[in-house]
Motif scaffolding. Structure first.
Motif, short mmCIF file in Angstrom:
data_model
loop_
_atom_site.label_atom_id
_atom_site.label_comp_id
_atom_site.label_asym_id
_atom_site.label_seq_id
_atom_site.Cartn_x
_atom_site.Cartn_y
_atom_site.Cartn_z
N PRO A 114 0.82 -1.22 0.00
CA PRO A 114 0.00 0.00 0.00
C PRO A 114 0.85 1.26 0.00
N LEU A 115 0.28 2.35 -0.46
CA LEU A 115 0.92 3.64 -0.31
C LEU A 115 0.96 3.99 1.18
N ASP A 116 1.93 4.80 1.56
CA ASP A 116 2.06 5.16 2.98
C ASP A 116 0.99 6.15 3.42
N ALA A 117 0.69 7.15 2.56
CA ALA A 117 -0.23 8.21 2.97
C ALA A 117 -0.97 8.76 1.76
N VAL A 118 -2.27 8.97 1.91
CA VAL A 118 -3.07 9.55 0.83
C VAL A 118 -3.93 10.67 1.39
N GLY A 119 -4.25 11.63 0.53
CA GLY A 119 -5.11 12.74 0.92
C GLY A 119 -6.37 12.73 0.08
N VAL A 145 -3.60 1.31 3.32
CA VAL A 145 -2.97 2.61 3.56
C VAL A 145 -3.10 2.96 5.04
N GLU A 146 -1.99 3.32 5.66
CA GLU A 146 -2.00 3.58 7.10
C GLU A 146 -2.47 4.99 7.44
N ARG A 147 -2.07 5.97 6.64
CA ARG A 147 -2.43 7.37 6.95
C ARG A 147 -3.35 7.91 5.85
N ILE A 148 -4.56 8.26 6.24
CA ILE A 148 -5.54 8.81 5.31
C ILE A 148 -5.98 10.16 5.85
N VAL A 149 -5.82 11.19 5.03
CA VAL A 149 -6.09 12.57 5.44
C VAL A 149 -7.26 13.11 4.62
N ILE A 150 -8.16 13.81 5.27
CA ILE A 150 -9.26 14.48 4.57
C ILE A 150 -9.08 15.98 4.66
N VAL A 151 -9.24 16.67 3.53
CA VAL A 151 -9.30 18.12 3.51
C VAL A 151 -10.61 18.54 2.86
N SER A 152 -11.19 19.61 3.37
CA SER A 152 -12.47 20.08 2.83
C SER A 152 -12.66 21.53 3.23
N PRO A 153 -13.16 22.36 2.33
CA PRO A 153 -13.35 23.78 2.65
C PRO A 153 -14.46 23.97 3.68
N PRO A 154 -14.26 24.84 4.67
CA PRO A 154 -15.27 25.06 5.70
C PRO A 154 -16.34 26.05 5.23
N LEU A 165 -18.22 14.76 8.70
CA LEU A 165 -17.50 14.32 9.90
C LEU A 165 -18.00 12.97 10.40
N VAL A 166 -19.29 12.74 10.30
CA VAL A 166 -19.84 11.45 10.72
C VAL A 166 -19.37 10.33 9.81
N ALA A 167 -19.37 10.58 8.49
CA ALA A 167 -18.88 9.56 7.55
C ALA A 167 -17.43 9.23 7.84
N ALA A 168 -16.62 10.25 8.12
CA ALA A 168 -15.21 10.01 8.46
C ALA A 168 -15.10 9.23 9.76
N SER A 169 -15.95 9.54 10.73
CA SER A 169 -15.91 8.86 12.01
C SER A 169 -16.29 7.38 11.88
N ILE A 170 -17.28 7.09 11.04
CA ILE A 170 -17.67 5.70 10.79
C ILE A 170 -16.47 4.88 10.33
N LEU A 171 -15.60 5.52 9.54
CA LEU A 171 -14.45 4.83 8.97
C LEU A 171 -13.20 4.95 9.84
N GLY A 172 -13.32 5.67 10.95
CA GLY A 172 -12.18 5.80 11.86
C GLY A 172 -11.14 6.82 11.41
N ILE A 173 -11.52 7.76 10.56
CA ILE A 173 -10.59 8.79 10.09
C ILE A 173 -10.66 9.99 11.02
N GLU A 174 -9.52 10.38 11.58
CA GLU A 174 -9.48 11.48 12.53
C GLU A 174 -8.64 12.66 12.05
#
Length: 428
Positions: A114-119, A145-154, A165-174
């Motif tokens: 796997p790739l190490d980190a994806v955004g 993939v061990e590190r998964i990062v989400i970016v999104s405009p506020p 945020l809930v969808a990310a939480s379901i998947l364990g992304i912090e």
């Protein structure tokens, strides 16, 4: 919708989202500025374009917990079930490393890792797209993939939608950051004081995001430069005009540049659908957007035969293809190029967008001729493995040296011969 003969012109009729010179200039400026000044530059662009002054980019645990506490319980179950379906589908895509034994204990092979980190870029601001979170994160997780990062405009309150945020939480992304636009792509590609860089960026965005992704390609990998949504529907007189019209508008409401197309062998049915589209447009909350797409890019093509339609569709290679005919399975077997194929009356396109489990990140602008939906393959890399024993090297070194000299690469030949194959041959 405009009704035309299939023999006239058939295309998606839109240029790729390349941007203009001024937009490209802005993107290059932002990328260079973030690369140079990091967090300070991101803060300035967030205040300028998102109209919000941020002291912390990262979403806090409190914000995630607050989103979960206020989220509709039924919708939560729906998201969890959709996530399950997506995971089950993508688990089937996992690849394994392999080894091929050659001779004398030698082997060659391929290591899959796997790739190490994806955004992941999630469009935001006034809209919420939790489905984008599921579709991009889950195949990356399945890949390992061990590190998964989400970016999104506020939004203008400096917050992300609860659904995201809930969808990310379901998947364990912090690791989630409240930044968008070209500055977010720059942060993922180059890193800043508070955001470590990633190896690949996926997810859709506006023209500035698309241009920024194209510009940083090579520093990082990207998934694709996706254009506005498109749908082609093959239908005959057995289909229902109101259902076909609704499916066409499901994509037209995405973007004024969206492309809804119907192909049919029935002139009567074509006029029925055109009437239904106009009728339904007047009741659609996003009428202005959908009408612009329908008027500029929408077409109903009337063909003499189903064979002509299939040939046209293979030329179009549409992002989404629905088949609503008396024999949809037979027609589907003849289609070579489409991002996703929806077969039969009850397989409306939004089923794939949200719930069935297939990925909704699909190739657009006829690139389905050579591209595939986002998958686990997008989050792995393959490494070739070569192990030659002395015996195997001795057997093949003269052949390799001859091939190298044939191409005029003496250094290659000498590298093989440096192991002393001539001496070994003399001693044998």
């Amino acid at each position: 919708m405009r009704i035309v003969s299939l023999s006239k012109d058939i295309s998606l009729k839109r240029p790729l989202e390349m941007g203009n010179a001024e937009q490209m200039k802005t993107v290059k400026m932002v990328l260079a500025d973030v690369k140079s000044r990091g967090d300070a530059a991101i803060a300035e662009y967030s205040e300028k374009w998102d109209r919000v002054k941020l002291h912390e980019f990262r979403v806090s645990t409190e914000e995630i917990n607050h989103a979960k506490a206020n989220f509709d319980a039924e919708l939560l179950k729906d998201l969890e079930e959709a996530a399950h379906n997506i995971r089950v589908f993508h688990e089937k895509q996992k690849r394994s490393s392999y080894q091929v034994d050659v001779e004398n204990g030698s082997f060659i092979g391929q290591r899959v890792s796997p790739l190490d980190a994806v955004g992941l870029y999630v469009p935001g601001g006034s809209a919420a797209y939790p489905s984008s979170v599921l579709m991009n994160v889950i195949p990356a997780q399945v890949a390992g993939v061990e590190r998964i990062v989400i970016v999104s405009p506020p939004n203008d309150q400096g917050a992300l939608p609860d659904a995201v945020l809930v969808a990310a939480s379901i998947l364990g992304i912090e690791e989630i950051y409240k930044i968008g636009g070209a500055q977010a792509i720059a942060a993922l590609a180059y890193g800043t004081e508070s955001i470590s860089p990633v190896d690949k960026i996926t997810g859709p965005g506006n023209v500035f995001v698309a241009l920024a992704k194209r510009e940083v390609f090579g520093v990082v990998a990207i998934d694709m430069i996706a254009g506005p949504s498109e749908i082609a529907i093959i239908a005959d007189e057995t289909a229902y005009a109101d259902e076909v019209a609704a499916d066409l508008l499901s994509q037209a409401e995405h973007d004024p540049m969206a492309c809804p197309i119907l192909l049919t062998t029935s002139d009567f049915f074509a006029h029925e659908v055109a009437h239904e589209v106009e009728k339904q447009l007047t009741k659609l909350p996003r009428e202005k957007i959908a009408r612009a797409a329908v008027e500029k890019f929408g077409r109903i093509y009337v063909a003499e035969t189903m064979e002509d339609i299939v040939e046209a569709v293979n030329k179009l290679a549409p992002e989404h293809l629905e088949i609503m005919t008396s024999n949809p399975q037979v027609v589907a077997q003849q289609v070579r190029h489409a991002g996703a194929i929806f077969i039969g009356r009850y397989s409306s396109e939004p089923i794939g967008d949200y719930f069935a489990g297939t990925n909704h990140v699909l190739p657009t602008n006829s690139t389905a001729r050579f591209s595939s939906p986002l998958s686990v393959d997008d989050f792995i890399k393959k490494t070739s493995i070569i192990y030659y024993t002395q015996e195997t090297w001795l057997q093949h070194a003269p052949k390799i040296a001859r091939l190298a000299r044939m191409e005029g690469l003496e250094g290659h030949a000498r590298a093989v011969e440096s192991r002393g194959w001539a001496k070994e041959m003399d001693q044998s």
